[in-house]
Design an enzyme around this catalytic site. Structure first.
Site, PDB file in Angstrom:
ATOM      1  N   HIS A  98       0.825  -1.210   0.000  1.00  0.00           N
ATOM      2  CA  HIS A  98       0.000   0.000   0.000  1.00  0.00           C
ATOM      3  C   HIS A  98       0.859   1.260   0.000  1.00  0.00           C
ATOM      4  CE1 HIS A  98      -3.679   2.331   1.271  1.00  0.00           C
ATOM      5  NE2 HIS A  98      -2.735   3.136   1.736  1.00  0.00           N
ATOM      6  N   GLU A  99       1.772   1.342   0.956  1.00  0.00           N
ATOM      7  CA  GLU A  99       2.599   2.545   1.050  1.00  0.00           C
ATOM      8  C   GLU A  99       3.521   2.684  -0.166  1.00  0.00           C
ATOM      9  OE1 GLU A  99       1.602   4.607   3.044  1.00  0.00           O
ATOM     10  OE2 GLU A  99       0.444   3.264   4.328  1.00  0.00           O
TER      11      GLU A  99
ATOM     12  N   HIS B 132       1.688   4.521  -2.887  1.00  0.00           N
ATOM     13  CA  HIS B 132       1.773   5.977  -2.728  1.00  0.00           C
ATOM     14  C   HIS B 132       3.128   6.475  -3.230  1.00  0.00           C
ATOM     15  CE1 HIS B 132      -1.908   6.848  -0.679  1.00  0.00           C
ATOM     16  NE2 HIS B 132      -1.635   6.101   0.376  1.00  0.00           N
TER      17      HIS B 132
ATOM     18  N   GLU C 290      -5.655   7.722  -2.715  1.00  0.00           N
ATOM     19  CA  GLU C 290      -5.523   6.327  -2.304  1.00  0.00           C
ATOM     20  C   GLU C 290      -5.609   5.354  -3.481  1.00  0.00           C
ATOM     21  OE1 GLU C 290      -4.697   5.299   0.669  1.00  0.00           O
ATOM     22  OE2 GLU C 290      -4.806   7.245   1.646  1.00  0.00           O
TER      23      GLU C 290
ATOM     24  N   ILE D   7      -8.530  12.649  11.240  1.00  0.00           N
ATOM     25  CA  ILE D   7      -9.410  13.812  11.053  1.00  0.00           C
ATOM     26  C   ILE D   7      -9.132  14.952  12.024  1.00  0.00           C
ATOM     27  CG2 ILE D   7     -11.192  12.295  10.107  1.00  0.00           C
ATOM     28  CD1 ILE D   7     -12.827  12.772  12.684  1.00  0.00           C
TER      29      ILE D   7
ATOM     30  N   GLY E 195      -4.609  15.288  11.140  1.00  0.00           N
ATOM     31  CA  GLY E 195      -4.093  14.939   9.827  1.00  0.00           C
ATOM     32  C   GLY E 195      -4.894  15.609   8.733  1.00  0.00           C
ATOM     33  N   GLY E 196      -4.800  15.067   7.553  1.00  0.00           N
ATOM     34  CA  GLY E 196      -5.411  15.710   6.397  1.00  0.00           C
ATOM     35  C   GLY E 196      -6.755  15.168   5.988  1.00  0.00           C
ATOM     36  N   TYR E 197      -7.353  14.296   6.810  1.00  0.00           N
ATOM     37  CA  TYR E 197      -8.585  13.623   6.393  1.00  0.00           C
ATOM     38  C   TYR E 197      -9.848  14.208   7.010  1.00  0.00           C
ATOM     39  CZ  TYR E 197      -6.049  10.023   3.887  1.00  0.00           C
ATOM     40  OH  TYR E 197      -5.255   9.363   2.980  1.00  0.00           O
TER      41      TYR E 197
END
Length: 761
Positions: free
Chosen positions: A542-543, A546, A572, A680, A683-685
């Site tokens: 996964h990483e 990115h 994602e 949230i 972070g950026g979500y």
């Protein structure tokens, strides 16, 4: 996953964080340029002509580096503003954004390294220096985002290009247009249109949010570190895997050694064992310790971190509950200052999803399929526990399984169904073998070669490795990355993330992007190499996905190169796409071999591994939908002011959304999951956690292209891989994500593949 944008960066470092670089003023950590000030070069943070000097960097260097660079930046920007404010000035792109990149990169480099070390080598001195300098950096970057002269210049460029019929003729021009458009939008969201008291208040909010989010993240780390449970009774461990017991015994010995008790014995077989809330330790405990009372203590310790239930030996406040209310109030006030009804509307202004309703519609579509499946899954787990758990799990003694029971019995049922345990798989997933196999996949489908290059770069911990990436056609070195694979509870945040070290940018003459790939996997213990769980293998893939979007970009405009400028609900796509190859036979047999004998994974075990893919998929989907809808509800309909006056609390909202998404498993009264929801709140979500499901639709459909040509058809797979590299991985933020997807797939995305992959079709 985290992708740590400067917007996020200025607020804190985020999980499978979490945060990406995007937009003007959010790219200033992508690269570095040499500094002319020779007096500064004794400070390792100011030696910016190559990779960071991690061996020489000290927390004490942060304040003088930031102070010197802010002074220079202020002078440079003041001169720049004067130039572009002249009445006769005719703005040209090359005189605006590229010049800003050059101005911002030195500070971005320093702050980027500091933010990275906050996540992987956290300590009191670094925290103090970071918190001392954060307001200065936020204030400085706010001056850029609120510069009327800059906004007017960019607007003039944008309007001129709108009249040019040839402006979209080539990729380079598209990059520049996207960079300008993103910058203008970012400045609007950054308060450029505000004046007087509104502007002053907006900036106060920005500074306070930066401070709170850093505190929130630190509280989670501290609370995670503070908890431990020592077990001395071997009977309580039952048949827990030897690898887990070795990890817990090593943890106990390390803790005793830290107290000066070097001669204390702890063995995997006889203990004592120390269980912590660090991911490998916590997950293993919940899956494998048969003693319910031990699991309950660990679960509740995990569940109540950084809340009013947290006990602090040092007497310092580590409770994130009041911080959450303040964050939500400030975000609501900020969004209304900008003309939005709520923070969710503000968040979606820069995302693919057109509205809160669109997010809810997709979530409900998936929930309609997932919820009945989840309820059946839990019923089956419960029946198995009652049948095999003895009187303790009878209906007379236990009305329903508790949260600390579900994971344990789910694991037992899975073992029973598939006649295979996680422990049996681990010897086939040694980290070095997994890396070799994954690199082989990248060579097959993307035509790149990854070579270990340890020693070429200084690292922050001896566990960290460094790699170079080469294009197979011409042998050119095109990218590099650091890999920090193991958990380190003492100073490293939990979760896994990708972050930018150096970004590609022609403005600052950087064409070799460099990434940080950070995981929290199982470390080597008891003389054995790192033997990964299958979930850890998926996380590594996964990483890496990115990282590939960052490293394989062909964009050269810094603001939109790689992950920069990519809409949050599309970031994602490449990461979740890569996870699919963990079930591809050719890929798996590129790494699945016994670490001692070299024997390949038995075929029957691989077939069972594939069958397991959809095991528990309903409950997992419902859990993710709960998080996404909870996040969206808190940022769209929740009233934090009313909550503080006796109205619905954040925990009431959690229960209300759970009643819809996971009615079969409602939160306990003491559930304080929200207090550790770094995505949230640190972070950026924020109003963006739905992005995981939104992008999963894209990633599943993208992988469907490989399935359609036949994963066993090597030539067709290579051709499809080239197309994926040339679109999704290459174009980055230089083209809007829907256009990128359609360039690859030939049509708009469909959720059919996602439902099929999850066994929900």
């Amino acid at each position: 996953m985290k992708i740590n944008s400067a917007a996020v960066l200025l607020m804190a470092a985020p999980l499978r964080a979490q945060a990406f670089s995007k937009g003007l003023f959010n790219r200033f950590r992508n690269s570095r340029i040499p500094l002319a000030m020779s007096t500064m070069t004794e400070n390792a943070l100011l030696q910016q002509d190559s990779l960071p000097k991690f061996k020489s960097i000290e927390p004490s260097q942060l304040t003088p580096a930031v102070s010197d660079l802010l002074e220079k930046l202020e002078k440079d920007f003041s001169s720049f503003e004067s130039k572009i404010s002249d009445d006769g000035y005719d703005p040209a792109y090359d005189e605006i954004l590229p010049e800003l990149e050059k101005m911002q990169f030195p500070l971005g480099y320093v702050w980027g390294v500091a933010g990275h070390l906050q996540g992987v080598k956290n300590g009191d001195e670094l925290r103090q220096a970071y918190e001392e300098n954060q307001p200065k950096v936020v204030t400085a970057m706010t001056q850029f985002s609120q510069s009327a002269a800059l906004y007017n210049a960019l607007s003039a460029i944008d309007k001129a290009w709108a009249k040019d019929e040839n402006a979209d003729d080539d990729f380079y021009m598209m990059q520049k247009k996207r960079a300008v458009e993103n910058s203008l939008r970012g400045m609007k969201l950054g308060g450029v249109g505000l004046e007087g008291a509104d502007k002053e208040r907006f900036n106060e909010i920005k500074l306070r949010l930066a401070e709170i989010s850093t505190t929130f993240s630190n509280n989670v780390l501290d609370a995670t570190k503070a908890f431990s449970l020592d077990v001395e009774d071997a009977a309580a461990m039952g048949d827990a895997p030897s690898s887990a017991k070795a990890m817990w015994a090593a943890s106990y010995k390390a803790a005793m050694a830290a107290e000066g008790k070097e001669d204390v014995e702890a063995t995997p077989e006889n203990g004592p064992w120390r269980i912590t809330l660090d991911a490998p330790s916590y997950i293993a405990a919940m899956q494998h310790i048969p003693d319910r009372s031990i699991r309950e203590k660990i679960y509740k310790g995990f569940l109540t971190r950084a809340s009013e239930f947290t006990k602090n030996e040092d007497g310092k406040e580590k409770n994130n509950v009041p911080l959450i209310y303040e964050i939500l109030k400030l975000k609501t006030e900020r969004s209304k200052l900008l003309g939005f009804n709520n923070p969710a509307e503000m968040s979606l202004a820069s995302k693919m999803a057109p509205s809160v309703e669109a997010v809810q519609d997709l979530s409900n579509l998936i929930l309609e399929k997932a919820l009945p499946t989840a309820e059946k899954e839990l019923a089956e787990i419960t029946a198995y526990a009652r049948e095999n758990g003895g009187d303790e799990y009878s209906e007379a003694n236990l009305e329903k399984l508790m949260p600390w029971d579900t994971t344990f019995w789910s694991e037992r049922l899975k073992e029973s169904k598939f006649q295979m345990t996680e422990e049996e798989l681990r010897p086939y997933f040694a980290l070095e073998n997994v890396l070799d196999g994954m690199f082989g996949l990248l060579e097959r489908i993307f035509n790149i070669e990854v070579k270990r290059a340890d020693g070429e770069a200084e690292v922050w911990n001896d566990d960290v490795s460094f790699f170079n990436v080469y294009d197979k056609d011409d042998g050119k070195h095109i990218a590099s990355f650091y890999l920090d694979p193991y958990s380190r509870p003492a100073d490293k945040r939990g979760g896994a993330w990708m972050d930018v070290c150096i970004g590609k940018s022609e403005a600052v003459k950087r064409d070799i992007p460099v990434a940080y790939l950070t995981c929290n996997g199982s470390p080597p213990v008891d003389g054995k190499p790192s033997l990964m769980t299958f979930r850890e293998v998926e996380t590594l893939f996964h990483e890496t996905g990115h990282g590939l979007q960052h490293m394989l970009t062909t964009a050269t405009v810094g603001d939109v190169a790689g992950i920069n400028g990519v809409e949050w609900d599309a970031v994602e796509l490449p990461s979740q796409f890569m996870e699919n190859f963990c079930y591809d036979e050719k890929t798996v047999y590129g790494f699945a071999k016994h670490y001692e004998t070299g024997e390949p994974l038995p075929k029957e075990m691989f077939e069972k591994l594939k069958e397991q893919k959809t095991y528990g998929a309903g409950m997992m989907a419902c859990r993710q939908l709960l998080f996404g809808l909870l996040d969206m509800e808190l940022h769209s309909n929740f009233d934090p002011e009313a909550a503080e006056n006796g109205g619905e609390s954040i925990f009431d909202v959690h229960k209300r959304i759970a009643q819809k998404c996971t009615p079969y498993s409602m939160p306990l009264d003491e559930d304080r999951f929200l207090c550790t929801f770094n995505h949230i709140f640190a972070g950026g979500y924020s109003a963006g956690y739905y992005s995981y499901k939104w992008a999963e639709v894209l990633s599943a459909d993208a992988f469907g292209a490989f399935e359609e040509v036949g994963l066993e058809n090597e030539e067709a797979v290579k051709e499809t891989g080239k197309k994926f590299r040339d679109t999704v991985l290459s174009l980055g933020g230089g083209v809007d994500p829907m256009t990128v997807f359609k360039k690859f797939r030939g049509r708009e995305p469909s959720p059919e593949a996602l439902l099929r992959h999850n066994g929900l079709a």
